[in-house]
Design a protein around this motif. Structure first.
Motif, PDB file in Angstrom:
ATOM      1  N   PHE A 192       0.871  -1.168   0.000  1.00 16.02           N
ATOM      2  CA  PHE A 192       0.000   0.000   0.000  1.00 16.02           C
ATOM      3  C   PHE A 192       0.912   1.223   0.000  1.00 16.02           C
ATOM      4  O   PHE A 192       1.494   1.565   1.029  1.00 16.02           O
ATOM      5  CB  PHE A 192      -0.913  -0.016   1.222  1.00 16.02           C
ATOM      6  CG  PHE A 192      -1.926   1.096   1.229  1.00 16.02           C
ATOM      7  CD1 PHE A 192      -2.511   1.527   0.051  1.00 16.02           C
ATOM      8  CD2 PHE A 192      -2.293   1.709   2.404  1.00 16.02           C
ATOM      9  CE1 PHE A 192      -3.438   2.552   0.041  1.00 16.02           C
ATOM     10  CE2 PHE A 192      -3.223   2.724   2.417  1.00 16.02           C
ATOM     11  CZ  PHE A 192      -3.806   3.152   1.230  1.00 16.02           C
ATOM     12  N   PRO A 193       1.093   1.913  -1.132  1.00 12.11           N
ATOM     13  CA  PRO A 193       2.166   2.899  -1.267  1.00 12.11           C
ATOM     14  C   PRO A 193       2.091   4.059  -0.285  1.00 12.11           C
ATOM     15  O   PRO A 193       3.063   4.377   0.386  1.00 12.11           O
ATOM     16  CB  PRO A 193       2.002   3.397  -2.711  1.00 12.11           C
ATOM     17  CG  PRO A 193       1.239   2.331  -3.409  1.00 12.11           C
ATOM     18  CD  PRO A 193       0.349   1.727  -2.384  1.00 12.11           C
ATOM     19  N   PHE A 194       0.923   4.717  -0.183  1.00 11.40           N
ATOM     20  CA  PHE A 194       0.840   5.968   0.575  1.00 11.40           C
ATOM     21  C   PHE A 194       0.177   5.725   1.914  1.00 11.40           C
ATOM     22  O   PHE A 194      -1.005   5.977   2.110  1.00 11.40           O
ATOM     23  CB  PHE A 194       0.059   7.012  -0.228  1.00 11.40           C
ATOM     24  CG  PHE A 194       0.372   8.423   0.178  1.00 11.40           C
ATOM     25  CD1 PHE A 194       1.602   8.969  -0.108  1.00 11.40           C
ATOM     26  CD2 PHE A 194      -0.557   9.187   0.845  1.00 11.40           C
ATOM     27  CE1 PHE A 194       1.900  10.264   0.249  1.00 11.40           C
ATOM     28  CE2 PHE A 194      -0.273  10.486   1.207  1.00 11.40           C
ATOM     29  CZ  PHE A 194       0.956  11.032   0.913  1.00 11.40           C
ATOM     30  N   ALA A 195       0.948   5.214   2.852  1.00  7.83           N
ATOM     31  CA  ALA A 195       0.434   4.972   4.199  1.00  7.83           C
ATOM     32  C   ALA A 195       1.624   4.887   5.147  1.00  7.83           C
ATOM     33  O   ALA A 195       2.790   4.894   4.729  1.00  7.83           O
ATOM     34  CB  ALA A 195      -0.395   3.682   4.250  1.00  7.83           C
ATOM     35  N   GLY A 196       1.327   4.819   6.417  1.00  5.37           N
ATOM     36  CA  GLY A 196       2.381   4.676   7.405  1.00  5.37           C
ATOM     37  C   GLY A 196       3.273   5.899   7.486  1.00  5.37           C
ATOM     38  O   GLY A 196       2.821   7.049   7.463  1.00  5.37           O
ATOM     39  N   THR A 197       4.578   5.660   7.586  1.00  9.86           N
ATOM     40  CA  THR A 197       5.546   6.736   7.733  1.00  9.86           C
ATOM     41  C   THR A 197       5.545   7.657   6.523  1.00  9.86           C
ATOM     42  O   THR A 197       5.793   8.869   6.652  1.00  9.86           O
ATOM     43  CB  THR A 197       6.952   6.145   7.923  1.00  9.86           C
ATOM     44  OG1 THR A 197       6.899   5.114   8.912  1.00  9.86           O
ATOM     45  CG2 THR A 197       7.924   7.198   8.378  1.00  9.86           C
ATOM     46  N   THR A 198       5.253   7.130   5.351  1.00 10.32           N
ATOM     47  CA  THR A 198       5.281   7.935   4.126  1.00 10.32           C
ATOM     48  C   THR A 198       4.329   9.112   4.199  1.00 10.32           C
ATOM     49  O   THR A 198       4.700  10.255   3.912  1.00 10.32           O
ATOM     50  CB  THR A 198       4.925   7.063   2.911  1.00 10.32           C
ATOM     51  OG1 THR A 198       5.786   5.932   2.879  1.00 10.32           O
ATOM     52  CG2 THR A 198       5.055   7.847   1.625  1.00 10.32           C
ATOM     53  N   VAL A 199       3.094   8.869   4.585  1.00 10.79           N
ATOM     54  CA  VAL A 199       2.093   9.935   4.599  1.00 10.79           C
ATOM     55  C   VAL A 199       2.401  10.960   5.686  1.00 10.79           C
ATOM     56  O   VAL A 199       2.207  12.164   5.493  1.00 10.79           O
ATOM     57  CB  VAL A 199       0.674   9.339   4.762  1.00 10.79           C
ATOM     58  CG1 VAL A 199       0.516   8.655   6.117  1.00 10.79           C
ATOM     59  CG2 VAL A 199      -0.387  10.410   4.592  1.00 10.79           C
ATOM     60  N   LEU A 200       2.913  10.537   6.840  1.00  6.21           N
ATOM     61  CA  LEU A 200       3.242  11.480   7.908  1.00  6.21           C
ATOM     62  C   LEU A 200       4.349  12.431   7.473  1.00  6.21           C
ATOM     63  O   LEU A 200       4.275  13.646   7.699  1.00  6.21           O
ATOM     64  CB  LEU A 200       3.664  10.724   9.169  1.00  6.21           C
ATOM     65  CG  LEU A 200       2.558   9.965   9.902  1.00  6.21           C
ATOM     66  CD1 LEU A 200       3.155   9.135  11.039  1.00  6.21           C
ATOM     67  CD2 LEU A 200       1.524  10.926  10.457  1.00  6.21           C
ATOM     68  N   ILE A 201       5.388  11.893   6.841  1.00  4.56           N
ATOM     69  CA  ILE A 201       6.498  12.733   6.400  1.00  4.56           C
ATOM     70  C   ILE A 201       6.066  13.636   5.252  1.00  4.56           C
ATOM     71  O   ILE A 201       6.341  14.847   5.248  1.00  4.56           O
ATOM     72  CB  ILE A 201       7.692  11.859   5.992  1.00  4.56           C
ATOM     73  CG1 ILE A 201       8.239  11.100   7.201  1.00  4.56           C
ATOM     74  CG2 ILE A 201       8.789  12.694   5.367  1.00  4.56           C
ATOM     75  CD1 ILE A 201       9.348  10.139   6.873  1.00  4.56           C
ATOM     76  N   ALA A 202       5.398  13.072   4.270  1.00  2.00           N
ATOM     77  CA  ALA A 202       5.025  13.839   3.092  1.00  2.00           C
ATOM     78  C   ALA A 202       4.100  15.000   3.452  1.00  2.00           C
ATOM     79  O   ALA A 202       4.312  16.147   3.022  1.00  2.00           O
ATOM     80  CB  ALA A 202       4.359  12.925   2.058  1.00  2.00           C
ATOM     81  N   VAL A 203       3.085  14.738   4.252  1.00  2.00           N
ATOM     82  CA  VAL A 203       2.134  15.791   4.621  1.00  2.00           C
ATOM     83  C   VAL A 203       2.806  16.829   5.513  1.00  2.00           C
ATOM     84  O   VAL A 203       2.619  18.043   5.330  1.00  2.00           O
ATOM     85  CB  VAL A 203       0.910  15.178   5.318  1.00  2.00           C
ATOM     86  CG1 VAL A 203       0.006  16.268   5.878  1.00  2.00           C
ATOM     87  CG2 VAL A 203       0.130  14.313   4.338  1.00  2.00           C
ATOM     88  N   GLY A 204       3.611  16.389   6.488  1.00  2.00           N
ATOM     89  CA  GLY A 204       4.274  17.333   7.382  1.00  2.00           C
ATOM     90  C   GLY A 204       5.215  18.272   6.641  1.00  2.00           C
ATOM     91  O   GLY A 204       5.198  19.491   6.866  1.00  2.00           O
ATOM     92  N   VAL A 205       6.045  17.731   5.745  1.00  2.00           N
ATOM     93  CA  VAL A 205       6.981  18.565   4.989  1.00  2.00           C
ATOM     94  C   VAL A 205       6.228  19.471   4.021  1.00  2.00           C
ATOM     95  O   VAL A 205       6.589  20.648   3.839  1.00  2.00           O
ATOM     96  CB  VAL A 205       7.994  17.683   4.238  1.00  2.00           C
ATOM     97  CG1 VAL A 205       8.898  18.530   3.370  1.00  2.00           C
ATOM     98  CG2 VAL A 205       8.825  16.887   5.227  1.00  2.00           C
ATOM     99  N   ALA A 206       5.174  18.969   3.395  1.00  2.00           N
ATOM    100  CA  ALA A 206       4.405  19.784   2.463  1.00  2.00           C
ATOM    101  C   ALA A 206       3.739  20.959   3.172  1.00  2.00           C
ATOM    102  O   ALA A 206       3.730  22.085   2.653  1.00  2.00           O
ATOM    103  CB  ALA A 206       3.355  18.921   1.764  1.00  2.00           C
ATOM    104  N   LEU A 207       3.208  20.740   4.365  1.00  2.00           N
ATOM    105  CA  LEU A 207       2.584  21.834   5.113  1.00  2.00           C
ATOM    106  C   LEU A 207       3.616  22.881   5.514  1.00  2.00           C
ATOM    107  O   LEU A 207       3.364  24.092   5.430  1.00  2.00           O
ATOM    108  CB  LEU A 207       1.881  21.281   6.357  1.00  2.00           C
ATOM    109  CG  LEU A 207       0.615  20.456   6.119  1.00  2.00           C
ATOM    110  CD1 LEU A 207       0.102  19.882   7.430  1.00  2.00           C
ATOM    111  CD2 LEU A 207      -0.469  21.308   5.475  1.00  2.00           C
ATOM    112  N   GLU A 208       4.781  22.437   5.969  1.00  2.00           N
ATOM    113  CA  GLU A 208       5.830  23.385   6.349  1.00  2.00           C
ATOM    114  C   GLU A 208       6.331  24.170   5.141  1.00  2.00           C
ATOM    115  O   GLU A 208       6.604  25.377   5.234  1.00  2.00           O
ATOM    116  CB  GLU A 208       7.001  22.624   6.998  1.00  2.00           C
ATOM    117  CG  GLU A 208       8.117  23.522   7.503  1.00  2.00           C
ATOM    118  CD  GLU A 208       7.677  24.478   8.584  1.00  2.00           C
ATOM    119  OE1 GLU A 208       8.295  25.571   8.690  1.00  2.00           O
ATOM    120  OE2 GLU A 208       6.727  24.159   9.316  1.00  2.00           O
TER     121      GLU A 208
END
Length: 440
Positions: free
Chosen positions: A404-420
């Motif tokens: 499942f590509p977009f889940a777990g640690t991936t989504v937390l990092i991607a969303v956090g960096v994108a918001l910042e």
């Protein structure tokens, strides 16, 4: 949002920063394809297939952007620097000299950053030597589990002369990544290290969804895409969630002027620890694997320990592994928040500035109130992070999909960096196009 993206290319300075950041990310992605010398190409292909799992090998491959599975010069990724940063942050509470540097402002921060680099190089040397000896002397399956898919030997013979070339290459790759990250922070947009991690975790998303579409039916693919959108929405809500504690400053008269009297608040994030608990928990779960690798396999109690570790502490499809992983994430979230937020220091700072929380007396009662509030909001935040971290395993069980590509640690990092990144872009656009009181 689309208006801001359009305005980025209208401002020359901001446009140069964006292009420079993209150039550095392209250099990083190019480096992930450059393989270290003395590596067996066939074994690397087998290693790449094994890295598609969600276990220890998949976690290492995630933070290296696929460089670990190809054993490239960036195989260690930015993980040594992340680990060094966490260690220095923990040691700041223990070592008075580091605490003194932290209070010196920019000068002290430069000293801490310099020592963080030294610690990162030391950790990279240890990790590079460990991985080289593990995959160069036929212990790959003992480290990542006896699944039969992980190659035992990646380095070509003879071992020792090639190992002395591979280890410095891996350490130099990590040093180069740290330099690229600092260049992005100085001349690009966003935090450099965060941008490198962001590029690492999202690099395989297009291929992951394409392979998922090829292997599953369209209905299943649509359901997983809808689940991805729901996960992104939930993570954004939690990342932006805050508990705002009101603070009132007392009025004081200095000469003929009156100061103070304004109201503000202390923002306490629901997910203050971010992905740090996941990194901690994954590192702790790797310790028994290292110990069992040192003990070896065979008959007797050593073989029993090795089989238990292989069956329960490496196998991501095992319920015990998922349960221990989730509990460790929650425990480390409390541990990290206790270090990142000091109620005693915060209460003392409020007292010195003449501020107080309405209804709470300054001093001991303020300390107790802050500590109690932080503990209360940590539980839902830590539980949410734990659920997101184990969600890929749940999807694998329920949906019967390989990944499942977009889940777990991936989504937390991607969303956090994108918001910042969006916050920094908005702030820079506001500096150049601030209307303020001129707007009628």
């Amino acid at each position: 949002m689309f208006a801001n993206m359009k305005n980025i290319f209208k401002v020359e300075d901001l446009r140069k920063k964006v292009f420079f950041t993209l150039l550095m990310i392209a250099v990083y992605r190019l480096g992930t394809a450059i393989r270290v010398p003395g590596v067996d190409a066939g074994a690397v292909a087998q290693l790449r297939e094994s890295s598609k799992t969600q276990g220890a090998l998949g976690f290492l491959n995630l933070f290296s952007g696929g460089a670990f599975s190809s054993f490239s010069i960036f195989a260690l990724g930015i993980m040594p620097y992340i680990t060094a940063s966490i260690i220095m942050q923990v040691l700041t509470v223990v070592i008075p000299k580091l605490e003194q540097w932290q209070q010196e402002g920019a000068t002290g921060q430069r000293k801490i950053t310099q020592w963080t680099r030294y610690v990162a190089i030391g950790i990279a040397t240890l990790q590079g030597a460990g991985l080289t000896f593990i995959f160069g002397q036929g212990r790959g399956s003992a480290f990542f589990g006896a699944s039969g898919n992980t190659p035992d030997v990646v380095l070509l013979d003879p071992f020792m002369p090639r190992a002395l070339l591979v280890i410095p290459s891996l350490v130099a790759g990590t040093a180069l990544l740290m330099w690229l990250g600092e260049l992005i922070s100085q001349r690009g947009i966003g935090n450099g290290m965060s941008m490198v991690i962001f590029a690492s975790v999202v690099s395989d998303l297009p291929y992951g969804y394409y392979s998922l579409l090829q292997t599953r039916k369209t209905v299943v693919f649509a359901i997983l895409v809808a689940l991805t959108i729901a996960i992104i929405f939930a993570v954004v809500r939690v990342e932006l969630g805050q508990r705002r504690l009101p603070v009132q400053f007392a009025k004081r008269v200095v000469g003929r002027k009156m100061y103070g009297g304004q109201s503000t608040y202390i923002p306490l994030k629901v997910n203050q620890s971010g992905v740090v608990p996941i990194i901690f928990a994954s590192s702790v779960l790797l310790l028994p694997v290292l110990m069992s690798n040192m003990l070896g396999s065979g008959e007797g109690w050593r073989g029993s320990i090795a089989r238990f570790v292989d069956q329960y502490l490496i196998n991501s499809q095992n319920l015990l592994y998922v349960t221990v992983f989730a509990l460790l994430i929650i425990a480390f979230a409390y541990f990290y928040n206790s270090i990142a937020f000091d109620p005693i220091r915060q209460a003392d700072q409020l007292r010195k500035q003449g501020g107080f929380i309405p209804g709470i007396r300054p001093g001991q009662q303020t300390e107790s109130f802050l500590a109690k509030t932080v503990n209360r909001i940590t539980l839902p935040g830590a539980t949410f992070v734990a659920v997101i971290a184990i969600l890929p395993y749940i999807v694998l069980w329920v949906g019967n999909v390989s990944s499942f590509p977009f889940a777990g640690t991936t989504v937390l990092i991607a969303v956090g960096v994108a918001l910042e990144l969006m916050r920094q872009i908005d702030s820079q656009l506001m500096q150049r196009n601030y209307e303020g009181f001129l707007k009628q």
